[in-house]
Design a protein around this motif. Structure first.
Motif, PDB file in Angstrom:
ATOM      1  N   VAL A   1       0.839  -1.201   0.000  1.00  0.00           N
ATOM      2  CA  VAL A   1       0.000   0.000   0.000  1.00  0.00           C
ATOM      3  C   VAL A   1       0.875   1.252   0.000  1.00  0.00           C
ATOM      4  O   VAL A   1       0.620   2.203  -0.745  1.00  0.00           O
ATOM      5  N   ALA A   2       1.906   1.249   0.841  1.00  0.00           N
ATOM      6  CA  ALA A   2       2.795   2.411   0.927  1.00  0.00           C
ATOM      7  C   ALA A   2       3.448   2.716  -0.414  1.00  0.00           C
ATOM      8  O   ALA A   2       3.523   3.884  -0.839  1.00  0.00           O
ATOM      9  N   LYS A   3       3.911   1.687  -1.101  1.00  0.00           N
ATOM     10  CA  LYS A   3       4.553   1.900  -2.398  1.00  0.00           C
ATOM     11  C   LYS A   3       3.559   2.446  -3.426  1.00  0.00           C
ATOM     12  O   LYS A   3       3.913   3.305  -4.250  1.00  0.00           O
ATOM     13  N   ALA A   4       2.323   1.966  -3.377  1.00  0.00           N
ATOM     14  CA  ALA A   4       1.304   2.478  -4.306  1.00  0.00           C
ATOM     15  C   ALA A   4       1.009   3.940  -4.026  1.00  0.00           C
ATOM     16  O   ALA A   4       0.828   4.742  -4.964  1.00  0.00           O
ATOM     17  N   LEU A   5       0.976   4.310  -2.759  1.00  0.00           N
ATOM     18  CA  LEU A   5       0.759   5.720  -2.407  1.00  0.00           C
ATOM     19  C   LEU A   5       1.916   6.586  -2.898  1.00  0.00           C
ATOM     20  O   LEU A   5       1.703   7.686  -3.429  1.00  0.00           O
ATOM     21  N   ILE A   6       3.133   6.092  -2.723  1.00  0.00           N
ATOM     22  CA  ILE A   6       4.300   6.836  -3.199  1.00  0.00           C
ATOM     23  C   ILE A   6       4.265   6.983  -4.713  1.00  0.00           C
ATOM     24  O   ILE A   6       4.524   8.060  -5.269  1.00  0.00           O
ATOM     25  N   ALA A   7       3.934   5.886  -5.401  1.00  0.00           N
ATOM     26  CA  ALA A   7       3.901   5.903  -6.871  1.00  0.00           C
ATOM     27  C   ALA A   7       2.892   6.902  -7.413  1.00  0.00           C
ATOM     28  O   ALA A   7       3.083   7.464  -8.498  1.00  0.00           O
ATOM     29  N   THR A   8       1.816   7.128  -6.679  1.00  0.00           N
ATOM     30  CA  THR A   8       0.779   8.057  -7.143  1.00  0.00           C
ATOM     31  C   THR A   8       0.956   9.457  -6.572  1.00  0.00           C
ATOM     32  O   THR A   8       0.077  10.305  -6.726  1.00  0.00           O
ATOM     33  N   GLY A   9       2.099   9.706  -5.919  1.00  0.00           N
ATOM     34  CA  GLY A   9       2.444  11.072  -5.572  1.00  0.00           C
ATOM     35  C   GLY A   9       2.118  11.546  -4.174  1.00  0.00           C
ATOM     36  O   GLY A   9       2.075  12.760  -3.931  1.00  0.00           O
TER      37      GLY A   9
ATOM     38  N   ASP B   1      -0.612  -2.577  -7.868  1.00  0.00           N
ATOM     39  CA  ASP B   1       0.341  -2.841  -8.949  1.00  0.00           C
ATOM     40  C   ASP B   1       1.164  -1.599  -9.293  1.00  0.00           C
ATOM     41  O   ASP B   1       2.296  -1.715  -9.774  1.00  0.00           O
ATOM     42  N   LEU B   2       0.606  -0.414  -9.062  1.00  0.00           N
ATOM     43  CA  LEU B   2       1.336   0.816  -9.369  1.00  0.00           C
ATOM     44  C   LEU B   2       2.611   0.945  -8.542  1.00  0.00           C
ATOM     45  O   LEU B   2       3.563   1.607  -8.959  1.00  0.00           O
ATOM     46  N   GLY B   3       2.634   0.317  -7.379  1.00  0.00           N
ATOM     47  CA  GLY B   3       3.783   0.457  -6.495  1.00  0.00           C
ATOM     48  C   GLY B   3       4.936  -0.463  -6.795  1.00  0.00           C
ATOM     49  O   GLY B   3       5.989  -0.358  -6.148  1.00  0.00           O
ATOM     50  N   GLN B   4       4.784  -1.354  -7.759  1.00  0.00           N
ATOM     51  CA  GLN B   4       5.837  -2.335  -8.014  1.00  0.00           C
ATOM     52  C   GLN B   4       7.147  -1.697  -8.475  1.00  0.00           C
ATOM     53  O   GLN B   4       8.219  -2.268  -8.273  1.00  0.00           O
ATOM     54  N   ALA B   5       7.059  -0.525  -9.067  1.00  0.00           N
ATOM     55  CA  ALA B   5       8.272   0.132  -9.569  1.00  0.00           C
ATOM     56  C   ALA B   5       8.982   0.965  -8.497  1.00  0.00           C
ATOM     57  O   ALA B   5      10.074   1.479  -8.734  1.00  0.00           O
ATOM     58  N   VAL B   6       8.388   1.097  -7.325  1.00  0.00           N
ATOM     59  CA  VAL B   6       9.001   1.891  -6.255  1.00  0.00           C
ATOM     60  C   VAL B   6      10.040   1.039  -5.532  1.00  0.00           C
ATOM     61  O   VAL B   6       9.718  -0.025  -4.992  1.00  0.00           O
ATOM     62  N   PRO B   7      11.292   1.464  -5.495  1.00  0.00           N
ATOM     63  CA  PRO B   7      12.339   0.650  -4.850  1.00  0.00           C
ATOM     64  C   PRO B   7      12.184   0.628  -3.334  1.00  0.00           C
ATOM     65  O   PRO B   7      11.678   1.573  -2.724  1.00  0.00           O
ATOM     66  N   ASP B   8      12.651  -0.464  -2.723  1.00  0.00           N
ATOM     67  CA  ASP B   8      12.536  -0.625  -1.287  1.00  0.00           C
ATOM     68  C   ASP B   8      13.254   0.477  -0.514  1.00  0.00           C
ATOM     69  O   ASP B   8      12.763   0.940   0.522  1.00  0.00           O
ATOM     70  N   ASP B   9      14.418   0.901  -1.006  1.00  0.00           N
ATOM     71  CA  ASP B   9      15.191   1.896  -0.251  1.00  0.00           C
ATOM     72  C   ASP B   9      14.471   3.234  -0.210  1.00  0.00           C
ATOM     73  O   ASP B   9      14.608   3.988   0.765  1.00  0.00           O
ATOM     74  N   ARG B  10      13.690   3.543  -1.224  1.00  0.00           N
ATOM     75  CA  ARG B  10      12.927   4.792  -1.208  1.00  0.00           C
ATOM     76  C   ARG B  10      11.843   4.742  -0.133  1.00  0.00           C
ATOM     77  O   ARG B  10      11.643   5.710   0.609  1.00  0.00           O
ATOM     78  N   LEU B  11      11.146   3.610  -0.067  1.00  0.00           N
ATOM     79  CA  LEU B  11      10.139   3.444   0.978  1.00  0.00           C
ATOM     80  C   LEU B  11      10.770   3.444   2.358  1.00  0.00           C
ATOM     81  O   LEU B  11      10.260   4.090   3.289  1.00  0.00           O
ATOM     82  N   ASP B  12      11.884   2.755   2.517  1.00  0.00           N
ATOM     83  CA  ASP B  12      12.554   2.676   3.814  1.00  0.00           C
ATOM     84  C   ASP B  12      12.986   4.079   4.291  1.00  0.00           C
ATOM     85  O   ASP B  12      12.872   4.399   5.473  1.00  0.00           O
ATOM     86  N   ALA B  13      13.447   4.904   3.359  1.00  0.00           N
ATOM     87  CA  ALA B  13      13.860   6.260   3.720  1.00  0.00           C
ATOM     88  C   ALA B  13      12.672   7.076   4.216  1.00  0.00           C
ATOM     89  O   ALA B  13      12.780   7.849   5.174  1.00  0.00           O
ATOM     90  N   ARG B  14      11.533   6.898   3.578  1.00  0.00           N
ATOM     91  CA  ARG B  14      10.322   7.597   4.023  1.00  0.00           C
ATOM     92  C   ARG B  14       9.889   7.124   5.406  1.00  0.00           C
ATOM     93  O   ARG B  14       9.529   7.910   6.273  1.00  0.00           O
ATOM     94  N   ALA B  15       9.900   5.815   5.586  1.00  0.00           N
ATOM     95  CA  ALA B  15       9.448   5.256   6.857  1.00  0.00           C
ATOM     96  C   ALA B  15      10.336   5.726   8.007  1.00  0.00           C
ATOM     97  O   ALA B  15       9.845   6.037   9.106  1.00  0.00           O
ATOM     98  N   LYS B  16      11.628   5.824   7.790  1.00  0.00           N
ATOM     99  CA  LYS B  16      12.546   6.278   8.840  1.00  0.00           C
ATOM    100  C   LYS B  16      12.346   7.759   9.167  1.00  0.00           C
ATOM    101  O   LYS B  16      12.608   8.191  10.289  1.00  0.00           O
ATOM    102  N   ALA B  17      11.872   8.518   8.181  1.00  0.00           N
ATOM    103  CA  ALA B  17      11.679   9.960   8.395  1.00  0.00           C
ATOM    104  C   ALA B  17      10.375  10.275   9.086  1.00  0.00           C
ATOM    105  O   ALA B  17      10.131  11.421   9.432  1.00  0.00           O
TER     106      ALA B  17
END
Length: 211
Positions: A72-80, A195-211
């Motif tokens: 879910v988080a990656k899909a949210l990131i992918a859609t801005g 499915d929109l979130g599949q292109a979001v790399p793990d490190d990008r999500l991890d950086a957001r989660a840590k912030a």
């Protein structure tokens, strides 16, 4: 004793001590960190059981909840999704409710639960005044068809294409995803949304989660 006999010592109202991040045993200070900590300790254990309409049961371990929340988080990131933006969650007590709530936190958003008991007028008020940018919702709850209700509240939802919704009726809302349906107009199906979130790399999500 009259009210004038009380003396307030304002010095005791000032908080002093270590920063919360340095307190021993306090644990994580964010929802994202809390879920990561619980998953690291109890990953294989059962986190939830959801009874489906056909009588079967869907079971998620904490690792499953972690993985689904990251989807879910990656899909949210992918859609801005921007930091601090509100993610409306209009669902009953089901597995996707938890993955949506934790997913919003992981992506840097603010999860905003909306009551499925709301009448159409109440729902219109809640969406407008909560200023949610995203609405993740369940298609049908008992006799309520929320996709139809939303399209009645704003016909632009029915005629817009996913990712291109913009309306003065709900000026902050721009993305919708529906659990339990095929989607329509501006509302993507849950699978299409994830499915929109599949292109979001793990490190990008991890950086957001840590912030």
């Amino acid at each position: 004793m009259s009210s004038h006999d009380f003396v307030v010592d304002r010095s005791v109202s000032i908080a002093r001590g270590l920063p919360l991040s340095e307190e021993v045993g306090l644990g994580e200070l964010t929802l994202a960190g809390f879920l990561r900590e619980v998953t690291s300790r109890f990953g294989g254990r059962e986190a939830l059981v959801h009874r489906l309409d056909d009588g079967s049961r869907e079971r998620w371990s904490y690792c499953d909840l972690w993985d689904r929340s990251r989807e879910v988080a990656k899909a949210l990131i992918a859609t801005g999704l921007g930091k601090g933006e509100r993610v409306g969650v209009l669902m009953t007590n089901r597995a996707e409710f938890l993955s949506a709530m934790f997913g919003a936190a992981l992506a840097g958003g603010v999860a905003t639960p909306l009551s499925t008991f709301s009448t159409p007028a109440e729902l219109e008020y809640l969406i407008g005044h909560s200023a949610v940018s995203y609405l993740l919702f369940e298609e049908s709850v008992l006799k309520k068809e929320f996709l139809e209700i939303l399209c009645d509240l704003d016909p632009q939802i029915a005629v817009s294409t996913a990712g291109h919704y913009a309306s003065s009726r709900f000026p902050f809302l721009r993305e919708l995803a529906v659990v339990g349906g095929e989607g329509r107009g501006a509302a993507r199906s849950w699978r299409a949304f994830l499915d929109l979130g599949q292109a979001v790399p793990d490190d990008r999500l991890d950086a957001r989660a840590k912030a």
